[in-house]
Design an enzyme around this catalytic site. Structure first.
Site, short mmCIF file in Angstrom:
data_model
loop_
_atom_site.label_atom_id
_atom_site.label_comp_id
_atom_site.label_asym_id
_atom_site.label_seq_id
_atom_site.Cartn_x
_atom_site.Cartn_y
_atom_site.Cartn_z
N PRO A 298 -4.67 -2.61 -3.21
CA PRO A 298 -5.38 -1.35 -2.96
C PRO A 298 -6.68 -1.32 -3.76
O PRO A 298 -6.68 -1.29 -4.98
CB PRO A 298 -4.39 -0.28 -3.45
CG PRO A 298 -3.51 -0.98 -4.41
CD PRO A 298 -3.43 -2.41 -3.98
N ASP A 474 -8.29 -3.79 -8.48
CA ASP A 474 -6.96 -3.69 -7.89
C ASP A 474 -6.26 -2.51 -8.56
O ASP A 474 -5.89 -2.57 -9.74
CB ASP A 474 -6.20 -4.99 -8.12
CG ASP A 474 -4.84 -5.01 -7.43
OD1 ASP A 474 -4.35 -3.93 -7.04
OD2 ASP A 474 -4.27 -6.11 -7.30
N HIS A 475 -6.06 -1.44 -7.80
CA HIS A 475 -5.55 -0.19 -8.38
C HIS A 475 -4.07 -0.29 -8.76
O HIS A 475 -3.52 0.62 -9.40
CB HIS A 475 -5.73 0.97 -7.40
CG HIS A 475 -5.95 2.29 -8.08
ND1 HIS A 475 -5.85 2.47 -9.43
CD2 HIS A 475 -6.26 3.51 -7.58
CE1 HIS A 475 -6.08 3.73 -9.74
NE2 HIS A 475 -6.34 4.39 -8.62
N ARG A 476 -3.40 -1.38 -8.41
CA ARG A 476 -2.02 -1.55 -8.84
C ARG A 476 -1.93 -1.78 -10.34
O ARG A 476 -0.93 -1.40 -10.96
CB ARG A 476 -1.38 -2.73 -8.10
CG ARG A 476 -1.19 -2.54 -6.61
CD ARG A 476 -0.66 -3.79 -5.95
NE ARG A 476 -1.57 -4.92 -6.08
CZ ARG A 476 -1.34 -6.14 -5.58
NH1 ARG A 476 -0.20 -6.36 -4.93
NH2 ARG A 476 -2.23 -7.11 -5.73
N VAL A 478 -5.14 -1.80 -12.42
CA VAL A 478 -6.33 -1.26 -13.09
C VAL A 478 -6.52 0.18 -12.65
O VAL A 478 -6.83 0.45 -11.48
CB VAL A 478 -7.59 -2.10 -12.75
CG1 VAL A 478 -8.81 -1.50 -13.44
CG2 VAL A 478 -7.40 -3.54 -13.18
#
Length: 504
Positions: A298, A474-476, A478
């Protein structure tokens, strides 16, 4: 043990399953030494030169240039004992019934061993048109008078196979190398082929009536290139007009002044308005990687507009510094150093997501990737252990990386194990973008064009150098806060390079 050895396509790097034969550096009959480069292959990542594991004489090239083959496929055969006896002959290693196009290589060569018609005296062979075409038998003699014809098969100019007239078997070669003769590599024109094709194959003029020849001259059409549909292979008026219409369609498909269709390296449609190019090698790998990244990680992108006037002044000073006279100093160098400092202050961004193990992998090193556009597509080589390099060594690393990528010589190792990437869209005059993460990384920085713009500086409006930065993460692993802090640190160093001394 047979002395014919076959070199099978190896895995050129990290689990690759196939490669394209880009260029052969040897031909059939050449003598090669161990570790001599024999072929250049194009993998999904880079161009790679393959050395020969054998010494000897090349007897067959088993794969043509431009073909894509799987790892483990035999690509070349080498006779490691060219002066010895070979009872099994070429091909004894079991690849198939290919016949070498260069003629016999030993007493047991398949071409030499094939049944042959009784030899005719030299005078008879010469009178019969006896020039022997390798692999095709003896060419038929030209007739001394013009024959009447009623069909394409009955026309002595319709290109009947010469081997049938001579009574010799026509051997069609299956493998053609760069050193093969033209006669061996090209099959004879088939019976019943259009007159234009036969004329091109035999060198004779196409058949046409005088009014049709005049029409062709007036339109600037080469009759030998026109496909004939008339009785007996005659070019008709309609054939000439159809050929002219197709030529005009191709001209419409080009820019004014150009004489080639767009992307002429691919397969051009009959009307010249489309070109189809197979997706392979770097372009295929890039597409697969970007789709995987876009639909797996994401993405979140944060932006920052920053005054980089002081960075531009630093670049100008470094260009005059004797310590940097052997390297090219650009704003990208300062941006790379700024990103390395930001990673040092926020090491959590230098990580990757392991889906299989359900773990976050934090890297204690920085392999700094630089996205590079090349004629073969986008590649992302990286500078190994960039966090250990000073500014001068970092400039050297950037220069070497860029030169190698543009030359198409980036190796799979150069593109493996990257940890964070910069894409310099500013060189194309682009302000910024929303870059897609390089697979296996958690962040990528887009460095935009630097422009002179009005800017409020110390309470006054002045002309300053301004750029835009964008950081995709990468929002998983960060969060928005971490990504914003990393981007703010990069911007702080670009706004005032002296800040790098404080963070050291």
């Amino acid at each position: 043990m047979p002395s014919y050895q076959q070199f099978r396509l190896p895995d050129a790097g990290e689990g690759l399953t196939e490669a394209e034969i880009a260029a052969w550096h040897v031909a059939v009959g050449d003598t090669v030494a161990i570790n001599q480069t024999v072929v250049e292959i194009e993998t999904a990542k880079s161009l790679v030169d393959l050395p020969s594991p054998f010494a000897g004489v090349v007897t067959r090239l088993l794969v043509a240039e431009g073909e894509t083959v799987e790892v483990g496929t035999p690509i070349i055969e080498i006779d490691t004992d060219p002066t010895g006896e070979h009872p099994d002959g070429p091909g004894a290693t079991g690849v198939g019934p290919e016949v070498p196009v260069h003629g016999p290589t030993s007493d047991a060569d398949p071409v030499a061993a094939a049944p042959a018609a009784p030899a005719a005296p030299a005078e008879e062979a010469e009178e019969a048109g006896g020039a022997v075409l390798v692999g095709y038998g003896t060419a038929a003699a030209p007739t001394r008078r013009r024959a009447r014809f009623t069909s394409a098969e009955g026309d002595p100019e319709a290109g009947a196979p010469a081997a049938a007239d001579a009574g010799a078997p026509a051997v069609r070669p299956t493998t053609a190398g760069p050193g093969a003769s033209r006669a061996a590599a090209e099959p004879a024109a088939p019976v019943g082929a259009p007159a234009g094709e036969l004329a091109a194959a035999s060198g004779r003029r196409a058949l046409a009536k005088p009014p049709v020849r005049k029409l062709a001259r007036d339109l600037g059409v080469d009759l030998d290139s026109v496909q004939a549909t008339g009785p007996g292979g005659i070019v008709t008026r309609e054939d000439v007009l159809a050929h002219q219409a197709a030529a005009e369609a191709r001209q419409l498909a080009t820019y004014p002044g150009d004489d080639q269709p767009w992307l002429a390296s691919g397969t051009v449609s009959p009307d010249g308005r489309q070109t189809r190019v197979p997706v392979k090698s770097v372009r295929k790998r890039t597409a697969e990687a970007m789709v995987t990244s876009a639909f797996t990680a994401p993405h979140v992108t944060v932006f920052h507009t920053v005054d980089v006037t002081r960075t531009m002044k630093l670049v100008a000073r470094l260009r005059e510094d004797r310590e940097f006279r052997d390297v090219r100093v650009t704003p990208l160098l300062i941006a790379a150093k700024a990103l390395l400092l930001a990673v040092r202050r926020h090491p959590d961004v230098n990580a990757s997501w392991d889906e299989a193990a359900q773990e976050i992998v934090y890297k204690h090193y920085v392999n700094l990737g630089i996205a590079a556009a090349t004629p073969r597509g986008l590649v992302v080589p990286n500078i190994k252990d960039a966090h250990r390099l000073g500014l001068h060594d970092l400039a050297l690393g950037l220069a070497d990386l860029t030169a190698t990528a543009r030359a198409g010589k980036t190796t799979p190792r150069d593109m493996s194990d990257g940890t964070i990437t910069i894409t310099n869209v500013g060189v194309f005059g682009i302000d910024t973008g929303t870059p897609i993460l390089n697979p296996g990384e958690a962040a990528i920085l887009a460095f935009g064009a630097i422009r002179e713009q009005p800017w409020v500086h110390k309470g006054k409006i002045k002309v300053r150098h301004v750029t835009q930065l964008a950081l995709s993460v990468d929002h998983r692993l960060v969060d928005g806060e971490l990504g914003s802090r990393v981007l703010a640190d990069v911007a702080a160093v670009l706004a005032d390079p002296a800040q790098a001394l404080v963070w050291g």
